[in-house]
Design an enzyme around this catalytic site. Sequence first.
Site, PDB file in Angstrom:
ATOM      1  N   ASP A  58     -25.932   1.099  -7.552  1.00 52.96           N
ATOM      2  CA  ASP A  58     -24.526   1.263  -7.192  1.00 52.96           C
ATOM      3  C   ASP A  58     -24.060   2.681  -7.555  1.00 52.96           C
ATOM      4  OD1 ASP A  58     -21.754   1.232  -7.117  1.00 52.96           O
ATOM      5  OD2 ASP A  58     -21.572  -0.776  -7.957  1.00 52.96           O
ATOM      6  N   HIS A  87     -29.160  27.455   1.541  1.00 56.21           N
ATOM      7  CA  HIS A  87     -28.394  26.513   2.360  1.00 56.21           C
ATOM      8  C   HIS A  87     -28.528  26.840   3.827  1.00 56.21           C
ATOM      9  CE1 HIS A  87     -25.123  24.202  -0.002  1.00 56.21           C
ATOM     10  NE2 HIS A  87     -26.329  23.913  -0.390  1.00 56.21           N
ATOM     11  N   LYS A  93     -20.580  17.996  -9.257  1.00 50.17           N
ATOM     12  CA  LYS A  93     -20.933  17.511  -7.914  1.00 50.17           C
ATOM     13  C   LYS A  93     -22.407  17.828  -7.643  1.00 50.17           C
ATOM     14  CE  LYS A  93     -21.274  17.797  -3.227  1.00 50.17           C
ATOM     15  NZ  LYS A  93     -22.402  18.315  -2.458  1.00 50.17           N
ATOM     16  N   GLU A 118     -27.404  15.688   2.678  1.00 51.09           N
ATOM     17  CA  GLU A 118     -27.112  17.125   2.562  1.00 51.09           C
ATOM     18  C   GLU A 118     -28.421  17.925   2.542  1.00 51.09           C
ATOM     19  OE1 GLU A 118     -24.309  18.187  -0.537  1.00 51.09           O
ATOM     20  OE2 GLU A 118     -25.085  20.228  -0.589  1.00 51.09           O
TER      21      GLU A 118
END
Length: 452
Positions: free
Chosen positions: A300, A397, A284, A88
């Site tokens: 992991d 962004h 998130k 991202e």
Amino acid sequence: MQEDKKIISGFSKLGKRGKLKWIVENFFKDPEAVTKELISYWHGNAEQQDVLDGFSENTISNFPMPFGVAPNFIINGKTYCIPMVIEESSVVAAASAAAKYWMKRGGFKAEILGKTKIGQIHFEWKGDFEKLNRVFHKNKPHLLENVQHIITNMEKRGGGIKDMELIDMTDKEPNYYQLKVKFETCDSMGANFINSVLETFASLFPSLFEKEKEFSAEEKNVNVIMAILSNYTPNNIVRAYVECPIDNLGMFDKNMDAETFAYKFHKAIRIATIDPSRATTHNKGIFNGVDAVVIATGNDFRAVEACGHTYASRDGQYRSLSSCTIENGIFKFWLDLPFAVGTVGGLTKLHPIAKRSIELLGNPSAEELMMVIGVAGLAQNFAALRSLVTSGIQKGHMKMHLHNMLITLKANNEEIQKATSFFTEKAVSFNAVRDFLDSERGIASKISLSDR
Ligand code: MEV
């Protein structure tokens, strides 16, 4: 019935090229081009490719991801350059910006609040719990003796089995009990170690119950359902935090003063604490940072995510993982995050880049790595909230997004520079960027024609 060309038996027995051939011929319109493309991602060094293929099954190629770094992180007074693997745009840039911001305000702090992990044997049994508990305590040395060969090395490093407890779960499910075992696994994530111990214990259960003189005929039967570690490790937890006087926070975008910023930032955390819809996006953002480091170090990320989300719902509602207080003029922002990672074992030393990530971090212990990961999550959360409560998220962004679009449209360096300055104050969309390039290229071709 017509044969379904997309179904195959014995696929795993085919060689790598055989697998690739079958895949491209049955799932792609242009098999030759796809074969070429997928093969182009094979590692140039066959030995390295074998290492990668060894991590999984049915491999036909490699899936590249960007390996970035976020420098200038000061954690507990030590400087780190944090490796991050993430697809991202903006995440690494945001982490770097947060690192720089807090570098001038004392840096990040982190501490380990607990380091025990758990595993469970889930079993069914009919009888009196008190009796079961008595028998269990009597047989504990026998159980431990039988795993000594597994735990000796871990004990030498200061880890091993720290506690064992029988849990009566019959109020939730008839005849259901658990043996809950607490472990410390030092610098390894511990999954293999924990599961080996649990499966050995579980394999001993039938004979142990069968031989027990205190048990009636019915009580001699035990039905082991499964034995497995729990990825929920609320007592293997790191706290990452920053703090400074509000006045030191400085000025923000759109001329926002420190006090207004602190108020809005605090409110943003409050909203993520009371509203699960916002909490999900908020967390998130934390995992943008956490996962990127977890992946870069060969750990992991599914286990880390699962643990974090369970912890976020520990009181029955999904909430923010981070917290903020403004007290006596001091802004304090922190993240408590439980998870299990390692710096030895697993992929950490096998994956060539994971190994380099760990080296880049100065070969940390698992606890130190937890601190780095916690800080990466906190930094990411800080950067996201700082944008959200000031200029909004799209500005940053879109800058990165613009770059991706320009690359997709094969813009050269000059075009990238012109587009970046053209779109500083304009809305970015794929069409707008294409139109801009078309007009630039039109101008450029007119100039080159007239030059002839
Ligand atoms: C985007 O990947 C992450 C954010 O949505 C996080 C947040 O809203 O806090 C910006």
